[in-house]
Design a protein around this motif. Sequence first.
Motif, short mmCIF file in Angstrom:
data_model
loop_
_atom_site.label_atom_id
_atom_site.label_comp_id
_atom_site.label_asym_id
_atom_site.label_seq_id
_atom_site.Cartn_x
_atom_site.Cartn_y
_atom_site.Cartn_z
N THR A 21 0.83 -1.21 0.00
CA THR A 21 0.00 0.00 0.00
C THR A 21 0.86 1.25 0.00
OG1 THR A 21 -1.82 -1.11 1.13
CG2 THR A 21 -1.73 1.29 1.32
N GLN A 34 -8.14 5.02 -5.99
CA GLN A 34 -9.24 5.38 -5.09
C GLN A 34 -9.64 4.19 -4.22
OE1 GLN A 34 -10.16 8.67 -4.88
NE2 GLN A 34 -10.99 7.86 -2.96
N LEU A 75 -7.06 3.99 -1.51
CA LEU A 75 -7.22 5.06 -0.52
C LEU A 75 -8.44 4.83 0.38
CD1 LEU A 75 -6.33 8.21 -2.65
CD2 LEU A 75 -5.08 7.35 -0.67
N ASP A 76 -9.48 4.24 -0.19
CA ASP A 76 -10.71 4.02 0.56
C ASP A 76 -10.62 2.82 1.49
OD1 ASP A 76 -11.86 6.20 -0.62
OD2 ASP A 76 -12.95 5.05 -2.14
N SER A 77 -9.59 1.99 1.34
CA SER A 77 -9.50 0.78 2.15
C SER A 77 -9.13 1.13 3.59
CB SER A 77 -8.45 -0.17 1.56
OG SER A 77 -7.16 0.37 1.69
N ALA A 78 -9.61 0.30 4.52
CA ALA A 78 -9.32 0.52 5.93
C ALA A 78 -7.83 0.40 6.20
CB ALA A 78 -10.11 -0.48 6.78
N ALA A 122 -5.30 1.13 4.20
CA ALA A 122 -4.59 2.32 3.76
C ALA A 122 -4.79 3.47 4.74
CB ALA A 122 -5.04 2.72 2.36
N LYS A 123 -6.02 3.66 5.19
CA LYS A 123 -6.30 4.75 6.12
C LYS A 123 -5.50 4.56 7.42
CE LYS A 123 -10.93 5.65 4.31
NZ LYS A 123 -12.39 5.57 4.55
N ALA A 124 -5.40 3.33 7.87
CA ALA A 124 -4.68 3.07 9.11
C ALA A 124 -3.19 3.33 8.95
CB ALA A 124 -4.91 1.62 9.55
N LEU A 134 -1.64 5.19 6.66
CA LEU A 134 -1.37 6.61 6.40
C LEU A 134 -1.42 7.42 7.69
CD1 LEU A 134 -3.38 7.12 3.09
CD2 LEU A 134 -0.91 6.99 3.34
N GLU A 135 -2.32 7.04 8.57
CA GLU A 135 -2.40 7.72 9.86
C GLU A 135 -1.22 7.32 10.75
OE1 GLU A 135 -3.36 9.88 13.13
OE2 GLU A 135 -4.18 10.07 11.09
N LEU A 177 -1.48 14.48 1.36
CA LEU A 177 -2.42 13.51 0.80
C LEU A 177 -3.27 14.11 -0.30
CD1 LEU A 177 -3.62 11.56 3.97
CD2 LEU A 177 -2.13 10.75 2.14
#
Length: 585
Positions: free
Chosen positions: A153, A558, A561-564, A566-568, A570-571, A578
């Motif tokens: 990712t 997209q 980026l929308d996957s859980a 990826a969000k985790a 990136l955070e 971003l």
Amino acid sequence: MKIKQFLLIPALFGISVSTAIAQQVPCYFKYRDEGIQEMRQKKFSDANNLYWLAFLCSDKPEKNDLSDLIQQCQANWVRDLEVSVQQQKVAYEAAVTARQEAEASKVSEEKARREAEKNARKAREQGIRAESLRMALVSDMVRQKGRISDALTLAYLALQMAGPDLSPPMMRAFGDAVRDSFTHTLFNSPDILERMEPLNGNATGVLLKINGGNYYILRDGSNDMQSQVTRLDSDLSNVTASPRGDRFIGWGKSPKIQIFDATGAEVAVLTGHSEPIRTAAFSPDGQLIVTGSRDNTARLWSHTGNPLAVLDGHTGNVQQVVFAPDGSYFLTRASDGTARTWSLQGTLLAVFQADDAYLRTVCIAPDSKQIAAVFSDGQARLHTPDGKQITALNPKDQPAKDVIFAAASPILAVCVGAKTVQTCTTSGTALATCIHQTEVTGMALAADGSALLTWAKDHVVRLWDNHGKLLHELRGHRTDVTEAAFSPDGRHILTTSKDGTTKLWDLEGNILTDWVSGPNALVQFLPNETAMLTVMNGGRSVARIPFPEQIYGQMNRQDVLDSAGAKAVLEEFKVQFLDALTARQ
């Protein structure tokens, strides 16, 4: 993302460590100390490379701190990039503020606005470059900790953020993540594999031979090639496949020859030779078979096993038989130092020989109209199939060692002397001369003849254009290079080495990924796929690795980026800019 299988390699951006060459060079303290100095000067890439090189030194203490130094180097590198990202972000925000103030106060309005916009763009671009590189570095770090999905990712989004402004470490990070995520094991062998040959035809298949002598056929209609594994007769010492991969010729220590179908069932037994078989081949259409034996004869058969002709004339064991690519004739080469061409009815067409010299190499051009012969006295000649000489392929004062043809172009390459490779047309017109500093050990032509690969005793593979211009030096192997090849589409290069590693390169000389294939590096491009077939696991497994570009093209930004996940991630790593990912739609 479902991970089928992965292989962890302790490699980072150009450094591959192989146990096959460890403990050969006493240099531990030199490389370690140089690495510490480079790290203090914030030259983290050079420091990281030196630490990895120290692993190979024979004087490396059993207890050492190389792993800690590498982790420290990577951590410092990431922190340095984080500072750079924050600095560029502050500069960007300051430039935006300056632009707003200039617009509000109307002081030197147009000039101030343009300068502020220029500074804002520059700061933003530099920040994006630094952040995308940091993401690639973090990707490699988490991949080595086993977080394969997170690594893929981060590496993918790093490339997306960078856009066209890519760097070799970023491409390498994605390639390594693809390798670990999508390497798919096709076959686990009971012993080390000696031979691996993809089969052509409508069904995907592979012919394998293991150390114990057994042959296996892997076949399936999909890319997985797992559902059918056929073991052939254990008494076979050699097997060759038909062009369509639907029939096989097998032979052992006796004069008997067996024909098998794709299921491994015996179709026919060929008898007639009085000594063991040395070689055999199918015609391009699969309708004819020619065999060569220690009885100094070759024999022509139908594909069903009916004898058609006995080919006499050689005074030594027949060691090689090969059909012309267009199927109009075939060639035999024997230990008597000569080669002969024959019609499909078994009529002798020509004898290729030289006075007081042994025939070392003979090969047929892809268009079947020329035959190149290299002799032990250094002569290299080009002939027609009926034996007429077309031209000499090398200067009289430089003995030839080898010759190869381009697969789809009237161009050939000749290795002359110890350090020179020359290219020319099949009519004998010279094209280029490529001179090396050390002895040349191999060469390969692109299918269209546009480029040449050479490798030498200095462990470097060189990429040349067809005018003899050196384009790139592919450095990274630690011992002798054993093979190099262009992909079927000419966009990639595979190299293997006695150091036990295989490397995939782009045409700019950048490593896309590498892996440990073992000392007997069986690896090749699959002919009709954007993938590679390779041995792994110490030479006991066969695996398929896709090209990084293939996976990159299948991923949707997209969706990622929308996957859980990826969000985790990136955070977790506080990824900045971003909005650049949205802006690059």
